[in-house]
Structures are given as C-alpha cells and as structure tokens.
Design an enzyme around this catalytic site. Structure first.
Site, PDB file in Angstrom:
ATOM      1  CE  LYS A 182      -4.032  -1.713   2.240  1.00 57.29           C
ATOM      2  NZ  LYS A 182      -5.543  -2.538   0.979  1.00 57.29           N
ATOM      3  CB  SER A 183       4.844   1.509   0.245  1.00 53.84           C
ATOM      4  OG  SER A 183       4.543   1.213   1.396  1.00 53.84           O
ATOM      5  CE  LYS A 191      10.920  -3.792   5.926  1.00 52.64           C
ATOM      6  NZ  LYS A 191      10.376  -4.198   7.213  1.00 52.64           N
ATOM      7  CG  ASN A 224      12.048   1.208   6.372  1.00 54.46           C
ATOM      8  OD1 ASN A 224      13.054   1.461   6.866  1.00 54.46           O
ATOM      9  ND2 ASN A 224      10.503   1.092   7.023  1.00 54.46           N
ATOM     10  CG  ASP A 256       9.764  -0.961   9.661  1.00 56.41           C
ATOM     11  OD1 ASP A 256       8.741  -0.268   8.675  1.00 56.41           O
ATOM     12  OD2 ASP A 256      10.259  -1.801   9.176  1.00 56.41           O
ATOM     13  N   GLY A 274      -1.464  -3.191  13.437  1.00 54.45           N
ATOM     14  CA  GLY A 274      -0.323  -2.666  12.898  1.00 54.45           C
ATOM     15  C   GLY A 274      -0.986  -1.335  11.364  1.00 54.45           C
TER      16      GLY A 274
HETATM   17  P1  NDP Z   1       9.556 -12.214   9.653  1.00 51.52           P
HETATM   18  O1  NDP Z   1       9.250 -13.570   8.229  1.00 51.52           O
HETATM   19  O2  NDP Z   1      11.011 -12.154   9.909  1.00 51.52           O
HETATM   20  O3  NDP Z   1       9.279 -13.154  10.906  1.00 51.52           O
HETATM   21  C1  NDP Z   1       8.059 -14.257  11.376  1.00 51.52           C
HETATM   22  C2  NDP Z   1       7.895 -15.073  12.750  1.00 51.52           C
HETATM   23  O4  NDP Z   1       6.958 -15.578  13.549  1.00 51.52           O
HETATM   24  C3  NDP Z   1       9.004 -15.132  14.001  1.00 51.52           C
HETATM   25  O5  NDP Z   1       9.620 -15.240  14.650  1.00 51.52           O
HETATM   26  C4  NDP Z   1       8.512 -17.065  13.583  1.00 51.52           C
HETATM   27  O6  NDP Z   1       8.766 -17.383  13.966  1.00 51.52           O
HETATM   28  C5  NDP Z   1       7.133 -16.237  13.994  1.00 51.52           C
HETATM   29  N1  NDP Z   1       5.662 -17.252  13.762  1.00 51.52           N
HETATM   30  C6  NDP Z   1       4.814 -17.313  12.014  1.00 51.52           C
HETATM   31  N2  NDP Z   1       4.148 -18.363  11.890  1.00 51.52           N
HETATM   32  C7  NDP Z   1       4.058 -18.542  13.029  1.00 51.52           C
HETATM   33  C8  NDP Z   1       3.027 -18.992  13.804  1.00 51.52           C
HETATM   34  N3  NDP Z   1       2.384 -19.988  13.047  1.00 51.52           N
HETATM   35  N4  NDP Z   1       2.865 -18.974  15.466  1.00 51.52           N
HETATM   36  C9  NDP Z   1       4.040 -18.637  16.004  1.00 51.52           C
HETATM   37  N5  NDP Z   1       4.801 -17.938  15.430  1.00 51.52           N
HETATM   38  C10 NDP Z   1       5.225 -17.795  13.743  1.00 51.52           C
HETATM   39  O7  NDP Z   1       8.493 -11.947   9.373  1.00 51.52           O
HETATM   40  P2  NDP Z   1       8.785 -10.337  10.562  1.00 51.52           P
HETATM   41  O8  NDP Z   1       9.616 -10.072  11.644  1.00 51.52           O
HETATM   42  O9  NDP Z   1       9.571  -9.637   9.288  1.00 51.52           O
HETATM   43  O10 NDP Z   1       7.237  -9.848   9.911  1.00 51.52           O
HETATM   44  C11 NDP Z   1       6.006 -10.402  10.872  1.00 51.52           C
HETATM   45  C12 NDP Z   1       4.943  -9.498  11.207  1.00 51.52           C
HETATM   46  O11 NDP Z   1       5.109  -7.526  11.870  1.00 51.52           O
HETATM   47  C13 NDP Z   1       4.207  -9.754   9.873  1.00 51.52           C
HETATM   48  O12 NDP Z   1       2.591 -10.027  10.611  1.00 51.52           O
HETATM   49  C14 NDP Z   1       4.178  -8.408   9.175  1.00 51.52           C
HETATM   50  O13 NDP Z   1       2.748  -8.493   8.111  1.00 51.52           O
HETATM   51  C15 NDP Z   1       3.996  -7.183  10.344  1.00 51.52           C
HETATM   52  N6  NDP Z   1       5.300  -6.305  10.074  1.00 51.52           N
HETATM   53  C16 NDP Z   1       3.740  -4.887   9.481  1.00 51.52           C
HETATM   54  C17 NDP Z   1       4.621  -3.704   9.933  1.00 51.52           C
HETATM   55  C18 NDP Z   1       3.643  -2.739   9.898  1.00 51.52           C
HETATM   56  O14 NDP Z   1       4.176  -1.562   9.354  1.00 51.52           O
HETATM   57  N7  NDP Z   1       2.322  -2.744   9.887  1.00 51.52           N
HETATM   58  C19 NDP Z   1       5.818  -3.697   9.191  1.00 51.52           C
HETATM   59  C20 NDP Z   1       6.950  -5.516   9.562  1.00 51.52           C
HETATM   60  C21 NDP Z   1       6.188  -6.033   9.243  1.00 51.52           C
HETATM   61  P3  NDP Z   1      10.216 -18.698  13.550  1.00 51.52           P
HETATM   62  O15 NDP Z   1      10.837 -17.642  14.069  1.00 51.52           O
HETATM   63  O16 NDP Z   1       9.925 -19.784  14.891  1.00 51.52           O
HETATM   64  O17 NDP Z   1       9.811 -19.034  12.257  1.00 51.52           O
END
Ligand code: NDP
Length: 257
Positions: free
Chosen positions: A21-22, A67, A88, A103, A224
C-alpha cells in the site's frame, strides 16, 4: 527544444510486492504537497539485481525479504540499521546508498502517549528486532519469546514463560496473516488478562486482538496500520524533506484502511 521537468522516482522493493500500500500513501502526499515525483511497486526476484535496481531511483523503501540484504550493501547506515541489521529506507545520494530504519519510529509513534514500563514481544523475526530496539530506546524493559530459539537474538521459547504481567504485549509474528494465534491459548489468555495494551503488527487480520479483547474487555488494542503510515511518514521526510502533517497522515489512513 521543449523544456522537460524531471520527475523524481521513488518506489518500494520486495518479492512479492503486489500487495503493498506504500504507493497509495506516498503518491497521495506528493499530490497534496505539489511534489513532482512518482512512487511505484518494484518487484525484484533476484537479490543480485538489488543494487542496480536501487540505483535507478532517488530513494526506495524495502520490504520482505530484502531488509537485511540492503542493510549490508548500503554505504552509510543510521543507528537503527546498525542495531537491527535491517533497513527499510534507502536514499540514493548520487550513487552513495544511505540506509535508514523507519520501522523503529513507526512502531512506537502510535503508543508514545501511554505510560509503559515493561513489554513482551512475541516473535523474533525482522519486525520483532525493530520493535525490541524501539522499546529499548524508550527505556521499556522488554522480554522476547518465540516458538523457536534464535542464536543471534536474545529470546526465550514460549514454554519458558512464567510471568504474565506486562503493560504491553506485541504480536510481532506473522501468525495473524495465517489466521492463527501466535502462542498457546492458555498462555495468551493469562497474558491478555494482565495486560493494558495489545498490539499486533499485522492489520486487517484481527484474530490476536479479538482474542485479547474477548479475554480482557478493558484492554487497549492497536493494529499495524498506523505503524505502516508512520514509517512511511518518516521515510517521506528522508525522501522529500517534509514530514506530513496530521491531516495528511489521517487522509492516508482513511485511504488505505
Ligand atoms: P519474519 O518472517 O521475519 O518473522 C516471522 C516471525 O513469526 C518469526 O518469529 C516466526 O517464528 C513467527 N511465526 C510465524 N508463524 C508463526 C506461528 N504460526 N506461530 C507462532 N509464531 C510464528 O516476519 P517479519 O518479522 O518481517 O513480520 C512479522 C509480522 O509483522 C508480519 O505480520 C508482518 O506483516 C508484520 N509487519 C508489519 C509492519 C507494519 O508496518 N505494520 C512492518 C513489518 C512487519 P520462527 O522464527 O520460529 O519461524
């Protein structure tokens, strides 16, 4: 020869990128502020193409999965990028790539007026690291839990959780996107009942915030969407030298929600 006014080119790089959406946010602000610029979605499928792609633009935002990679290739990194190893926002200053992490600002801005002493971050991916750094910068004592252990980030696994009183709990996992809760229901229920604010970095996926509100009707919820807008606002200031005012922030929010 006709006089041609050069339009500044900006965009957001990722793979996939169709959902972003940016462009809606930045193009709205160019239009409102009479800035001659355009912002587009940029799909980069091969990480080897990152640098040459960025060099075609005056500035870019960067989303999953690049990133960390852009932070490595940048010539200059701000303090947030150094601490999170993720960027970012990149400015192309005549071929010198300058990396920022907006962020960190975007996450905290929507909750800055609450009194928060301690927080629990659920998740240990890229976003969780920006959240952790943002909280640390604001002197908030923070614990991080994740479903799996990480060698390069201080976090515990869910099963070791033995304290449930936090002012703020943040879902920094991507579980909501799959319509799943980020940790076992009984643990989350205990957390929700003892928490003032529940924050999910995801938006338009309400499973986590709905669950917390059901278990604790007094809880304050934050999704978010504002984080997305405020990270864009600071990136916009880096790109164009103007921080969008409250009306422009509100108009962008209405447009994308
Ligand atoms: P990453 O893929 O880097 O990390 C994902 C994380 O979620 C890991 O810790 C992973 O655990 C965990 N995870 C995934 N599935 C599950 C599950 N079913 N149960 C428990 N833990 C789970 O993603 P990001 O850190 O980049 O993004 C995370 C969230 O933040 C997303 O929803 C993204 O859309 C949102 N976001 C929002 C932003 C905004 O501006 N509002 C900006 C950036 C991100 P493991 O390490 O064990 O795999």
């Amino acid at each position: 020869m006709p006089f041609i006014i050069k339009q500044d080119k900006f965009g957001v790089i990722g793979n996939p990128i169709a959902h972003s959406k940016s462009p809606i946010i930045h193009n709205l602000w160019y239009e409102r502020l009479n800035i001659n610029a355009n912002y587009e979605k940029i799909l980069v499928e091969n990480p080897n193409d990152l640098k040459n792609t960025i060099l075609k633009y005056k500035g870019v935002n960067v989303t999953l999965p690049y990133k960390e990679e852009v932070a490595i290739l940048a010539n200059y990194k701000d303090e947030g990028v150094i601490n999170t190893k993720a960027a970012n926002t990149i400015i192309n200053d005549n071929g010198i790539l300058k990396a920022y992490n907006t962020d960190i600002f975007g996450f905290y801005e929507p909750i800055k007026n609450y009194k928060i002493n301690n927080a629990l971050v659920i998740g240990a991916g890229g976003a969780a690291r920006a959240v952790y750094y943002s909280l640390a910068k604001n002197n908030i004592k923070t614990k991080v839990i994740n479903r799996s252990k990480k060698d390069d980030f201080l976090c515990e696994v869910h099963t070791t959780l033995d304290k449930f009183e936090f002012d703020l709990i943040i879902n920094s996992t991507s579980a909501s996107l799959k319509n799943l809760l980020p940790l076992e229901e009984n643990l989350l229920e205990k957390l929700a009942k003892n928490t003032k604010i529940a924050y999910d970095l995801a938006y338009n996926h309400d499973i986590f915030l709905d669950f917390c509100k059901l278990k604790n009707p007094n809880i304050i919820t934050q999704d978010g969407l504002d984080m997305l807008i405020f990270q864009a606002a600071l990136a916009f200031e880096y790109f164009c030298g103007i921080y969008p005012n409250e009306d422009l922030i509100n108009e962008a929010r209405e447009l994308i929600k």
